[in-house]
Enzyme design. Structure first.
Site, PDB file in Angstrom:
ATOM      1  N   GLY A  36       0.844  -1.194   0.000  1.00 14.65           N
ATOM      2  CA  GLY A  36       0.000   0.000   0.000  1.00 14.65           C
ATOM      3  C   GLY A  36       0.880   1.245   0.000  1.00 14.65           C
ATOM      4  O   GLY A  36       2.114   1.155   0.143  1.00 14.65           O
ATOM      5  N   ALA A  39       2.400   5.551   4.440  1.00 12.34           N
ATOM      6  CA  ALA A  39       1.469   6.044   5.468  1.00 12.34           C
ATOM      7  C   ALA A  39       0.081   5.415   5.386  1.00 12.34           C
ATOM      8  O   ALA A  39      -0.847   5.863   6.061  1.00 12.34           O
ATOM      9  CB  ALA A  39       1.352   7.573   5.452  1.00 12.34           C
ATOM     10  N   SER A  40      -0.052   4.370   4.561  1.00  7.14           N
ATOM     11  CA  SER A  40      -1.362   3.699   4.497  1.00  7.14           C
ATOM     12  C   SER A  40      -1.631   2.936   5.789  1.00  7.14           C
ATOM     13  O   SER A  40      -2.787   2.696   6.150  1.00  7.14           O
ATOM     14  CB  SER A  40      -1.439   2.763   3.286  1.00  7.14           C
ATOM     15  OG  SER A  40      -0.404   1.803   3.331  1.00  7.14           O
ATOM     16  N   SER A 107       6.166  -5.634   5.368  1.00 10.75           N
ATOM     17  CA  SER A 107       5.468  -4.395   5.046  1.00 10.75           C
ATOM     18  C   SER A 107       6.376  -3.516   4.193  1.00 10.75           C
ATOM     19  O   SER A 107       7.339  -2.931   4.703  1.00 10.75           O
ATOM     20  CB  SER A 107       4.996  -3.677   6.313  1.00 10.75           C
ATOM     21  OG  SER A 107       6.018  -3.563   7.255  1.00 10.75           O
TER      22      SER A 107
HETATM   23  P1  ADP Z   1       3.226   2.673   6.241  1.00  8.22           P
HETATM   24  O1  ADP Z   1       3.988   1.598   6.939  1.00  8.22           O
HETATM   25  O2  ADP Z   1       2.158   2.151   5.325  1.00  8.22           O
HETATM   26  O3  ADP Z   1       4.104   3.693   5.575  1.00  8.22           O
HETATM   27  P2  ADP Z   1       2.681   3.675   8.885  1.00  8.22           P
HETATM   28  O4  ADP Z   1       2.164   2.467   9.593  1.00  8.22           O
HETATM   29  O5  ADP Z   1       4.123   4.047   9.105  1.00  8.22           O
HETATM   30  O6  ADP Z   1       2.379   3.499   7.316  1.00  8.22           O
HETATM   31  O7  ADP Z   1       1.811   4.949   9.223  1.00  8.22           O
HETATM   32  C1  ADP Z   1       0.396   4.909   9.215  1.00  8.22           C
HETATM   33  C2  ADP Z   1      -0.166   6.033  10.085  1.00  8.22           C
HETATM   34  O8  ADP Z   1      -1.594   5.970  10.021  1.00  8.22           O
HETATM   35  C3  ADP Z   1       0.230   5.900  11.533  1.00  8.22           C
HETATM   36  O9  ADP Z   1       0.512   7.185  12.027  1.00  8.22           O
HETATM   37  C4  ADP Z   1      -1.028   5.310  12.180  1.00  8.22           C
HETATM   38  O10 ADP Z   1      -1.160   5.665  13.528  1.00  8.22           O
HETATM   39  C5  ADP Z   1      -2.139   5.931  11.342  1.00  8.22           C
HETATM   40  N1  ADP Z   1      -3.416   5.174  11.313  1.00  8.22           N
HETATM   41  C6  ADP Z   1      -4.634   5.701  11.509  1.00  8.22           C
HETATM   42  N2  ADP Z   1      -5.606   4.770  11.423  1.00  8.22           N
HETATM   43  C7  ADP Z   1      -4.995   3.604  11.173  1.00  8.22           C
HETATM   44  C8  ADP Z   1      -5.468   2.264  10.986  1.00  8.22           C
HETATM   45  N3  ADP Z   1      -6.770   1.942  11.040  1.00  8.22           N
HETATM   46  N4  ADP Z   1      -4.559   1.297  10.715  1.00  8.22           N
HETATM   47  C9  ADP Z   1      -3.243   1.612  10.640  1.00  8.22           C
HETATM   48  N5  ADP Z   1      -2.736   2.854  10.816  1.00  8.22           N
HETATM   49  C10 ADP Z   1      -3.591   3.848  11.085  1.00  8.22           C
END
Ligand code: ADP
Length: 206
Positions: A36, A39-40, A107
């Site tokens: 994804g 920040a997903s 991830s």
């Molecule tokens: P990625 O690894 O995809 O880049 P991250 O996990 O680092 O994304 O960041 C996702 C952000 O979205 C975090 O700040 C998290 O707290 C926020 N968030 C809000 N709602 C959710 C949810 N339902 N599931 C996962 N993260 C969420």
């Protein structure tokens, strides 16, 4: 497809069959591949899931985008070619972990369909389950969250080739699981993953 460089090498079959290993360890290997936009929520969900699985006594390990780039893939950048090699290596590592009997959580943005499909094929060929989890969060929500300030930098032109901004994200066509984090809480997303793993026979129901 990466070419085999070395010659005069022979595969050495060990004496322990996978079934024997898994049964002795009372553990089942599987790869759960989170893909994804940045920040997903991939890392957040994978970390919480890892905690939930370890609490249940399951043998689980998490591989995470940036972390792998500090070590195994420190010589790779973000060109299409390097992204492909990044994902190819992760796919191979996941396959080894899954074969060892570990519930393996990866991830990575992994934006290109062909690269993810190649990882799936690696697992298929080895008789290992590969679960593609699409963390389906709209770009505007990711951009609003922007926990690392990367979208801001990408919009300002300070980062080139940023997925979703000036580099494509190719949506999964056949994801086994879709998590809509703009609509579901973190706990609900984790629960959906746990349910899926139980259904797939990778972990025992509680
Ligand atoms: P990625 O690894 O995809 O880049 P991250 O996990 O680092 O994304 O960041 C996702 C952000 O979205 C975090 O700040 C998290 O707290 C926020 N968030 C809000 N709602 C959710 C949810 N339902 N599931 C996962 N993260 C969420």
């Amino acid at each position: 497809m990466t070419q085999q460089k070395a010659t005069n090498i022979t595969w050495h079959e060990g004496d322990i069959a996978r079934e024997e290993r898994w049964s002795a360890l009372n553990s089942t290997g599987i790869t759960m591949w989170f893909t994804g936009l940045s920040a997903s929520g991939k890392s957040t969900i994978a970390s919480a899931l890892e905690q939930a699985l370890i609490n249940r006594g399951s043998n689980c390990y998490r591989l995470d985008g940036d972390n792998i780039r500090f070590g195994l893939n420190k010589n790779l950048g973000f060109s299409a070619e390097d992204r492909a090699e990044n994902i190819r290596r992760i796919g191979e590592v996941c396959k080894l972990f899954a074969d060892s009997g570990t519930v393996t959580l990866s991830s990575f943005i992994s934006p290109y369909l062909a690269d993810r499909d190649a990882c799936r094929e690696l697992h298929d060929a080895a008789g290992l389950k590969f679960i593609e989890v699409y963390v389906d969060t709209p770009l505007d929500v990711c951009e609003q969250r922007d926990p690392k300030g990367l979208y801001k930098k990408a919009r300002a032109g300070e980062i080139k080739g940023f997925t979703g901004i000036d580099d494509p994200y190719e949506e999964p066509a056949n994801a086994e699981l879709i998590l809509k984090t703009a609509e579901k809480s973190l706990d609900e997303c984790v629960e959906a993953c746990v349910d899926f793993l139980v259904e797939a026979g990778a972990i025992r129901p509680e």
